[in-house]
Design a protein around this motif. Structure first.
Motif, PDB file in Angstrom:
ATOM      1  N   SER A 170       0.835  -1.220  -0.023  1.00 31.00           N
ATOM      2  CA  SER A 170      -0.068  -0.067  -0.093  1.00 31.00           C
ATOM      3  C   SER A 170       1.056   1.065   0.048  1.00 31.00           C
ATOM      4  CB  SER A 170      -1.086  -0.097   1.105  1.00 31.00           C
ATOM      5  OG  SER A 170      -0.006  -0.134   2.432  1.00 31.00           O
ATOM      6  N   GLY A 171       0.098   2.374  -0.229  1.00 31.48           N
ATOM      7  CA  GLY A 171       1.092   3.683  -0.428  1.00 31.48           C
ATOM      8  C   GLY A 171       1.334   3.967   1.031  1.00 31.48           C
ATOM      9  N   PHE A 172       2.281   4.850   1.138  1.00 26.82           N
ATOM     10  CA  PHE A 172       2.850   5.548   2.246  1.00 26.82           C
ATOM     11  C   PHE A 172       3.358   7.096   2.196  1.00 26.82           C
ATOM     12  CE2 PHE A 172       6.318   3.286   0.798  1.00 26.82           C
ATOM     13  CZ  PHE A 172       7.476   4.143   0.851  1.00 26.82           C
ATOM     14  N   GLU A 173       3.496   7.772   3.155  1.00 31.37           N
ATOM     15  CA  GLU A 173       4.164   9.065   2.920  1.00 31.37           C
ATOM     16  C   GLU A 173       5.293   9.393   3.840  1.00 31.37           C
ATOM     17  OE1 GLU A 173       1.069  12.277   3.810  1.00 31.37           O
ATOM     18  OE2 GLU A 173      -0.422  10.989   2.952  1.00 31.37           O
ATOM     19  N   THR A 174       6.124  10.269   3.128  1.00 21.86           N
ATOM     20  CA  THR A 174       7.303  10.781   4.016  1.00 21.86           C
ATOM     21  C   THR A 174       6.988  12.198   4.491  1.00 21.86           C
ATOM     22  OG1 THR A 174       8.758  11.350   2.130  1.00 21.86           O
ATOM     23  CG2 THR A 174       8.628   9.106   2.778  1.00 21.86           C
ATOM     24  N   THR A 175       7.923  13.023   4.944  1.00 21.00           N
ATOM     25  CA  THR A 175       7.875  14.393   4.953  1.00 21.00           C
ATOM     26  C   THR A 175       7.336  15.162   3.842  1.00 21.00           C
ATOM     27  OG1 THR A 175       9.047  14.297   6.944  1.00 21.00           O
ATOM     28  CG2 THR A 175       8.717  16.502   5.854  1.00 21.00           C
ATOM     29  N   SER A 176       8.131  14.666   2.377  1.00 20.78           N
ATOM     30  CA  SER A 176       8.174  15.483   1.375  1.00 20.78           C
ATOM     31  C   SER A 176       7.106  14.892   0.152  1.00 20.78           C
ATOM     32  CB  SER A 176       9.449  15.615   0.555  1.00 20.78           C
ATOM     33  OG  SER A 176      10.448  16.367   1.784  1.00 20.78           O
ATOM     34  N   LEU A 177       6.955  13.551   0.405  1.00 21.95           N
ATOM     35  CA  LEU A 177       6.452  12.832  -0.737  1.00 21.95           C
ATOM     36  C   LEU A 177       5.249  11.872  -0.310  1.00 21.95           C
ATOM     37  CD1 LEU A 177       7.932  10.024  -1.389  1.00 21.95           C
ATOM     38  CD2 LEU A 177       9.845  11.761  -2.165  1.00 21.95           C
ATOM     39  N   ARG A 178       4.573  11.281  -1.370  1.00 19.70           N
ATOM     40  CA  ARG A 178       3.804  10.296  -1.177  1.00 19.70           C
ATOM     41  C   ARG A 178       4.151   9.295  -2.039  1.00 19.70           C
ATOM     42  NH1 ARG A 178       0.576  14.814  -1.454  1.00 19.70           N
ATOM     43  NH2 ARG A 178      -0.758  15.318   0.171  1.00 19.70           N
ATOM     44  N   MET A 179       4.013   7.781  -1.641  1.00 21.30           N
ATOM     45  CA  MET A 179       4.383   6.658  -2.421  1.00 21.30           C
ATOM     46  C   MET A 179       2.910   6.286  -2.793  1.00 21.30           C
ATOM     47  SD  MET A 179       7.437   6.733  -3.097  1.00 21.30           S
ATOM     48  CE  MET A 179       7.503   5.287  -3.817  1.00 21.30           C
TER      49      MET A 179
ATOM     50  N   LYS B  74       4.803  16.309  -2.457  1.00 20.36           N
ATOM     51  CA  LYS B  74       3.775  17.168  -1.824  1.00 20.36           C
ATOM     52  C   LYS B  74       3.667  18.528  -2.207  1.00 20.36           C
ATOM     53  CE  LYS B  74       3.096  14.216   2.330  1.00 20.36           C
ATOM     54  NZ  LYS B  74       3.159  13.972   3.714  1.00 20.36           N
ATOM     55  N   GLY B  75       4.635  18.848  -2.792  1.00 15.21           N
ATOM     56  CA  GLY B  75       4.766  20.420  -3.299  1.00 15.21           C
ATOM     57  C   GLY B  75       5.381  21.283  -2.312  1.00 15.21           C
ATOM     58  N   LEU B  76       5.800  21.033  -1.418  1.00 16.25           N
ATOM     59  CA  LEU B  76       6.524  21.755  -0.324  1.00 16.25           C
ATOM     60  C   LEU B  76       7.358  22.734  -1.136  1.00 16.25           C
ATOM     61  CD1 LEU B  76       7.120  19.115   2.305  1.00 16.25           C
ATOM     62  CD2 LEU B  76       4.938  20.361   1.788  1.00 16.25           C
ATOM     63  N   ASP B  77       7.533  24.008  -0.302  1.00 21.37           N
ATOM     64  CA  ASP B  77       8.421  24.879  -0.577  1.00 21.37           C
ATOM     65  C   ASP B  77       9.929  24.482  -0.436  1.00 21.37           C
ATOM     66  OD1 ASP B  77       9.960  27.061  -1.401  1.00 21.37           O
ATOM     67  OD2 ASP B  77       8.897  28.434   0.420  1.00 21.37           O
TER      68      ASP B  77
ATOM     69  N   ARG C 161      18.247  21.068  -6.034  1.00 25.24           N
ATOM     70  CA  ARG C 161      17.425  21.297  -6.880  1.00 25.24           C
ATOM     71  C   ARG C 161      18.010  21.851  -8.252  1.00 25.24           C
ATOM     72  NH1 ARG C 161      15.261  17.869  -4.612  1.00 25.24           N
ATOM     73  NH2 ARG C 161      13.539  18.016  -3.512  1.00 25.24           N
ATOM     74  N   TRP C 162      17.241  21.615  -9.481  1.00 18.36           N
ATOM     75  CA  TRP C 162      18.053  21.953 -10.834  1.00 18.36           C
ATOM     76  C   TRP C 162      17.873  23.476 -10.958  1.00 18.36           C
ATOM     77  CZ3 TRP C 162      14.638  24.529 -13.379  1.00 18.36           C
ATOM     78  CH2 TRP C 162      13.321  24.492 -13.156  1.00 18.36           C
ATOM     79  N   TRP C 163      17.217  24.087 -10.196  1.00 29.14           N
ATOM     80  CA  TRP C 163      17.215  25.567 -10.343  1.00 29.14           C
ATOM     81  C   TRP C 163      18.115  26.423  -9.463  1.00 29.14           C
ATOM     82  CZ3 TRP C 163      12.815  22.762  -8.752  1.00 29.14           C
ATOM     83  CH2 TRP C 163      12.376  22.911  -7.651  1.00 29.14           C
ATOM     84  N   ASN C 164      18.719  25.473  -8.580  1.00 24.97           N
ATOM     85  CA  ASN C 164      19.971  26.110  -7.540  1.00 24.97           C
ATOM     86  C   ASN C 164      21.348  25.462  -8.081  1.00 24.97           C
ATOM     87  OD1 ASN C 164      18.390  27.665  -6.186  1.00 24.97           O
ATOM     88  ND2 ASN C 164      17.765  25.955  -4.863  1.00 24.97           N
TER      89      ASN C 164
END
Length: 152
Positions: free
Chosen positions: A4-13, A123-126, A133-136
């Motif tokens: 089954s799916g699960f979550e971490t701080t930054s994302l969902r599986m 999760k689209g966190l800031d 990240r590629w932009w940095n």
């Protein structure tokens, strides 16, 4: 096994279907246009998300009843790629997408695979300050596919 799916701080599986097919590289755009006409292949704020491998060599031999007719020699077709993308775990949608791949494909017997998987969704966190990240980074991603111009 994680079932089954699960979550971490930054994302969902998330439980999804991985669709994979093999095709001549020249056929991929036509096939993918047929796929995205049914499913946009969305991932967060992006769509048309798919992966295409580098060119490989497909090996096969036509048997009796094949469109090419039976052959003795093994064929080797260079320029074949593998494409994969994810769909929601929805059999009706998967059925329509597989049929679209089959209809747009140039082969009599296309290789199409479906596998249940767990796939990440942000999760689209800031995370603008994340140095990875590629932009940095150096910005090399901006140069991919951009032709260089010569100063005359």
């Amino acid at each position: 096994m994680i079932d089954s799916g699960f979550e971490t701080t930054s994302l969902r599986m998330t439980l999804l279907l991985l669709v994979t097919f093999q095709a001549p590289a020249a056929d991929v755009d036509r096939i993918m246009d047929a796929v995205v006409a049914i499913a946009p292949l969305a991932m967060g704020k992006y769509d048309r998300n798919a992966y295409q491998s580098g060119h490989g060599i497909e090996h096969y031999r036509p048997l009796e009843g094949a469109a090419a007719g039976a052959e003795i020699e093994l064929r080797r077709r260079p320029g074949t790629v593998e494409v994969s993308f994810e769909l929601p775990d929805d059999q009706a949608l998967a059925s329509r997408v597989v049929e679209a791949i089959f209809q747009a494909h140039s082969y009599q017997e296309p290789v199409i695979r479906l596998q249940p998987i767990l796939a990440s969704r942000s999760k689209g966190l800031d995370d603008r300050a994340n140095p990875n990240r590629w932009w940095n980074t150096t910005g090399d991603w901006k140069k991919v596919g951009v032709p260089e111009t010569e100063n005359v």
